[in-house]
Write a protein that holds these residues in place. Structure first.
Motif, PDB file in Angstrom:
ATOM      1  N   ARG A  52       0.813  -1.221   0.000  1.00 14.94           N
ATOM      2  CA  ARG A  52       0.000   0.000   0.000  1.00 14.94           C
ATOM      3  C   ARG A  52       0.841   1.263   0.000  1.00 14.94           C
ATOM      4  N   HIS A  53       2.110   1.153   0.376  1.00 18.17           N
ATOM      5  CA  HIS A  53       2.950   2.332   0.548  1.00 18.17           C
ATOM      6  C   HIS A  53       3.852   2.538  -0.663  1.00 18.17           C
ATOM      7  N   ILE A  54       3.936   3.795  -1.102  1.00 20.44           N
ATOM      8  CA  ILE A  54       4.749   4.162  -2.271  1.00 20.44           C
ATOM      9  C   ILE A  54       5.477   5.462  -1.956  1.00 20.44           C
ATOM     10  N   PHE A  55       6.701   5.567  -2.473  1.00 11.63           N
ATOM     11  CA  PHE A  55       7.406   6.843  -2.404  1.00 11.63           C
ATOM     12  C   PHE A  55       7.849   7.236  -3.809  1.00 11.63           C
ATOM     13  N   VAL A  56       7.572   8.491  -4.194  1.00 11.55           N
ATOM     14  CA  VAL A  56       7.926   8.991  -5.524  1.00 11.55           C
ATOM     15  C   VAL A  56       9.311   9.627  -5.445  1.00 11.55           C
ATOM     16  N   ALA A  57      10.317   8.920  -5.969  1.00 13.06           N
ATOM     17  CA  ALA A  57      11.712   9.366  -5.876  1.00 13.06           C
ATOM     18  C   ALA A  57      12.185   9.871  -7.233  1.00 13.06           C
ATOM     19  N   LEU A  58      11.555  10.938  -7.699  1.00 14.45           N
ATOM     20  CA  LEU A  58      11.887  11.562  -8.978  1.00 14.45           C
ATOM     21  C   LEU A  58      12.328  12.997  -8.744  1.00 14.45           C
ATOM     22  N   GLY A  59      13.393  13.407  -9.419  1.00 12.92           N
ATOM     23  CA  GLY A  59      13.901  14.756  -9.220  1.00 12.92           C
ATOM     24  C   GLY A  59      13.065  15.835  -9.869  1.00 12.92           C
ATOM     25  N   ASP A  60      12.327  15.513 -10.917  1.00 12.57           N
ATOM     26  CA  ASP A  60      11.495  16.479 -11.633  1.00 12.57           C
ATOM     27  C   ASP A  60      10.290  16.846 -10.774  1.00 12.57           C
ATOM     28  N   GLY A  61      10.236  18.101 -10.347  1.00 12.88           N
ATOM     29  CA  GLY A  61       9.207  18.506  -9.392  1.00 12.88           C
ATOM     30  C   GLY A  61       7.796  18.392  -9.928  1.00 12.88           C
ATOM     31  N   ARG A  62       7.554  18.828 -11.151  1.00 11.34           N
ATOM     32  CA  ARG A  62       6.205  18.765 -11.715  1.00 11.34           C
ATOM     33  C   ARG A  62       5.751  17.307 -11.865  1.00 11.34           C
ATOM     34  N   LEU A  63       6.662  16.476 -12.348  1.00 13.55           N
ATOM     35  CA  LEU A  63       6.336  15.065 -12.528  1.00 13.55           C
ATOM     36  C   LEU A  63       6.098  14.390 -11.185  1.00 13.55           C
ATOM     37  N   ARG A  64       6.908  14.726 -10.191  1.00  8.67           N
ATOM     38  CA  ARG A  64       6.756  14.153  -8.850  1.00  8.67           C
ATOM     39  C   ARG A  64       5.380  14.485  -8.273  1.00  8.67           C
ATOM     40  N   MET A  65       4.966  15.736  -8.422  1.00  4.95           N
ATOM     41  CA  MET A  65       3.661  16.131  -7.906  1.00  4.95           C
ATOM     42  C   MET A  65       2.528  15.465  -8.666  1.00  4.95           C
ATOM     43  N   ARG A  66       2.656  15.391  -9.989  1.00 10.63           N
ATOM     44  CA  ARG A  66       1.592  14.805 -10.796  1.00 10.63           C
ATOM     45  C   ARG A  66       1.404  13.323 -10.486  1.00 10.63           C
ATOM     46  N   ILE A  67       2.509  12.595 -10.425  1.00 10.48           N
ATOM     47  CA  ILE A  67       2.410  11.166 -10.128  1.00 10.48           C
ATOM     48  C   ILE A  67       1.932  10.948  -8.693  1.00 10.48           C
ATOM     49  N   GLY A  68       2.448  11.748  -7.764  1.00 10.92           N
ATOM     50  CA  GLY A  68       2.023  11.616  -6.374  1.00 10.92           C
ATOM     51  C   GLY A  68       0.537  11.835  -6.199  1.00 10.92           C
ATOM     52  N   ALA A  69       0.001  12.868  -6.860  1.00 11.27           N
ATOM     53  CA  ALA A  69      -1.434  13.140  -6.753  1.00 11.27           C
ATOM     54  C   ALA A  69      -2.254  11.987  -7.330  1.00 11.27           C
ATOM     55  N   ALA A  70      -1.787  11.413  -8.454  1.00 13.28           N
ATOM     56  CA  ALA A  70      -2.506  10.296  -9.065  1.00 13.28           C
ATOM     57  C   ALA A  70      -2.499   9.064  -8.160  1.00 13.28           C
ATOM     58  N   LEU A  71      -1.377   8.826  -7.483  1.00 16.41           N
ATOM     59  CA  LEU A  71      -1.291   7.674  -6.579  1.00 16.41           C
ATOM     60  C   LEU A  71      -2.206   7.843  -5.372  1.00 16.41           C
ATOM     61  N   LEU A  72      -2.297   9.059  -4.862  1.00 14.00           N
ATOM     62  CA  LEU A  72      -3.217   9.311  -3.761  1.00 14.00           C
ATOM     63  C   LEU A  72      -4.661   9.050  -4.194  1.00 14.00           C
ATOM     64  N   GLN A  73      -4.990   9.468  -5.420  1.00 18.02           N
ATOM     65  CA  GLN A  73      -6.342   9.233  -5.934  1.00 18.02           C
ATOM     66  C   GLN A  73      -6.652   7.742  -6.020  1.00 18.02           C
ATOM     67  N   LYS A  74      -5.626   6.931  -6.283  1.00 15.44           N
ATOM     68  CA  LYS A  74      -5.814   5.487  -6.378  1.00 15.44           C
ATOM     69  C   LYS A  74      -5.887   4.808  -5.009  1.00 15.44           C
ATOM     70  N   GLY A  75      -5.636   5.568  -3.947  1.00 12.55           N
ATOM     71  CA  GLY A  75      -5.745   5.009  -2.613  1.00 12.55           C
ATOM     72  C   GLY A  75      -4.451   4.516  -2.002  1.00 12.55           C
ATOM     73  N   PHE A  76      -3.316   4.762  -2.668  1.00  7.91           N
ATOM     74  CA  PHE A  76      -2.036   4.407  -2.072  1.00  7.91           C
ATOM     75  C   PHE A  76      -1.708   5.374  -0.936  1.00  7.91           C
TER      76      PHE A  76
END
Length: 226
Positions: A74-98
């Motif tokens: 259930r736990h994920i960490f987004v380890a990407l240096g690109d700030g926009r991409l990090r936020m976009r992927i992080g928001a999508a993962l939260l929407q999926k319930g991670f």
């Protein structure tokens, strides 16, 4: 690829997936292990299947995440240096319930009154002082210093050895290069960039790149992602 075993004892670290397999992911993996709350059981990178990062298997692209969730991760960490991409992927993962926990290296110093958002990493030697606020998916890198009452927006990256004096406000996605310094009460607008060694003595508007001592705008920030 076989199923990754995610069973653990009741007192053991929870399994966690790391999004990314580059240099930033390496430092994040070591911080995760040092923190001791989670154990990385896989990294995602669509271009490097079958390899490993510090012993962690690269399981493929992000399409593997649903498989891992079915395995109980259930736990994920987004380890990407690109700030926009990090936020976009992080928001999508939260929407999926991670669940996107923050990673705090035990060699960092965090005030008990500081507020840390989701998916934040605070690296070794960093200091976050009284009533500072760190937004979701921010990176507070090695030996960075964030003084009292600073506010860092979502996706901010303060690079190694940056120093923020008290009451600094950084907008969403701001990037401060290695060794940058910001004087008290400064505001820096969304997605602005301060080059390595820059000294910020005046407010900076959104989207610009500033360099030098004192830091001055050089050009409009390119529209492409960092």
């Amino acid at each position: 690829m076989g199923r990754i075993v995610t069973e653990r004892s009741a007192s053991g670290p929870a399994p966690l997936i790391v999004i990314g397999a580059g240099g930033h992911a390496k430092v994040v993996i070591e911080a995760i292990r040092a923190q001791g709350l989670f154990e990385p059981v896989g990294c995602t990178d669509p271009n490097a299947g079958g390899a490993r990062v510090l012993g962690v298997e690269i399981i493929g692209g992000d399409d593997q995440l649903d498989v891992m969730r079915a395995d109980g991760v259930r736990h994920i960490f987004v380890a990407l240096g690109d700030g926009r991409l990090r936020m976009r992927i992080g928001a999508a993962l939260l929407q999926k319930g991670f669940v996107l926990p923050s990673v705090i290296h035990p060699a960092a110093t965090i005030s008990p009154s500081a507020r840390i958002g989701r998916g934040v990493v605070v690296m070794a030697g960093a200091v976050i002082n009284a009533e500072a606020s760190i937004g979701d998916f921010a990176i507070v890198n090695t030996l960075a210093s964030i003084d009292h009452d600073c506010v860092l927006g979502a996706g901010v990256h303060v690079a190694p050895r940056t120093a923020l004096a008290g009451c600094v406000q950084l907008g969403e996605g701001v990037f401060l290069g290695v060794g940058a310094v910001v004087k008290p009460n400064i505001k820096i607008g969304d997605h602005a960039v301060v080059g390595a060694g820059g000294v910020v003595v005046r407010d900076l508007p959104p989207g610009i790149e500033a360099v030098g001592v004192p830091a001055k705008p050089r050009s409009k920030k390119p529209s492409s992602e960092r």
